[in-house]
Design an enzyme around this catalytic site. Sequence first.
Site, mmCIF file in Angstrom:
data_model
loop_
_atom_site.group_PDB
_atom_site.id
_atom_site.type_symbol
_atom_site.label_atom_id
_atom_site.label_comp_id
_atom_site.label_asym_id
_atom_site.label_seq_id
_atom_site.Cartn_x
_atom_site.Cartn_y
_atom_site.Cartn_z
ATOM 1 N N GLY A 1 0.837 -1.189 0.000
ATOM 2 C CA GLY A 1 0.000 0.000 0.000
ATOM 3 C C GLY A 1 0.872 1.239 0.000
ATOM 4 N N HIS B 1 -2.701 7.470 6.959
ATOM 5 C CA HIS B 1 -1.765 8.431 6.359
ATOM 6 C C HIS B 1 -2.497 9.670 5.850
ATOM 7 C CE1 HIS B 1 2.148 6.539 6.477
ATOM 8 N NE2 HIS B 1 1.679 5.406 5.958
ATOM 9 N N CYS C 1 5.852 -0.108 7.193
ATOM 10 C CA CYS C 1 5.468 1.138 6.532
ATOM 11 C C CYS C 1 6.633 1.588 5.659
ATOM 12 C CB CYS C 1 5.144 2.207 7.570
ATOM 13 S SG CYS C 1 4.658 3.792 6.848
ATOM 14 N N LEU C 2 6.337 1.903 4.405
ATOM 15 C CA LEU C 2 7.392 2.346 3.496
ATOM 16 C C LEU C 2 8.013 3.671 3.936
ATOM 17 C CD1 LEU C 2 5.761 1.397 0.068
ATOM 18 C CD2 LEU C 2 7.540 0.152 1.333
ATOM 19 N N HIS D 1 -4.332 1.253 7.360
ATOM 20 C CA HIS D 1 -2.995 1.841 7.469
ATOM 21 C C HIS D 1 -2.866 3.032 6.518
ATOM 22 C CE1 HIS D 1 1.501 1.460 7.990
ATOM 23 N NE2 HIS D 1 1.427 2.149 6.863
ATOM 24 N N GLU D 2 -3.262 2.838 5.254
ATOM 25 C CA GLU D 2 -3.133 3.907 4.264
ATOM 26 C C GLU D 2 -4.102 5.055 4.543
ATOM 27 O OE1 GLU D 2 -0.467 3.754 2.685
ATOM 28 O OE2 GLU D 2 -0.128 1.620 2.994
ATOM 29 N N GLN E 1 2.755 10.047 1.250
ATOM 30 C CA GLN E 1 4.057 9.384 1.330
ATOM 31 C C GLN E 1 4.949 9.728 0.137
ATOM 32 O OE1 GLN E 1 2.108 5.396 2.295
ATOM 33 N NE2 GLN E 1 4.094 5.244 3.328
#
Length: 167
Positions: A46, A140, A94-95, A136-137, A51
């Site tokens: 994701g 953000h 998480c990226l 999660h996304e 991000q």
Amino acid sequence: MSLREILHWPDPRLAEICDAVPEIGAHIAALVADMFETMYDANGRGLAAPQVGELVRVFVMDAGWKEGTKTPIAMINPQILTSSDDSVEIEEGCLSIPDFPLTVRRPARVKMLWQDLQGAPHQAWLDGAEARIAQHEHAHLLGRVIFDEFAPEEAGRLQARYLERRT
């Protein structure tokens, strides 16, 4: 399509609340294409627009590609309408906080509402990996990262540990 730079915490843009997308046009279509390319290249499941430095309510996800079945979904102006009472605690990465997975408790299922690239509305219950990734996304887009899922004292401890590892 092109790869975008993924911002790393504590970049202040990751703490910004994103704006709704008023019109889905060429810019959003290009952003979504770039986000999918960037997500797959980074070995993620994701990726949210903030991000990659775009403060708009867009995220992409693909819960199945690592198991061999691509299931790409782009969510524009997503909302979590409701969530299940039961929750699950699972390690997630998480990226924007690379190589620092944390065990996070989230609802097991969520009912999402979003628009696709053509502006058509969609509504669906997500569970399993899809529910986890979407939550999660979506966080953000509200200026939240996984550290924000913990009590302030614990979050501070985890942030300090992460920053120590980066130096």
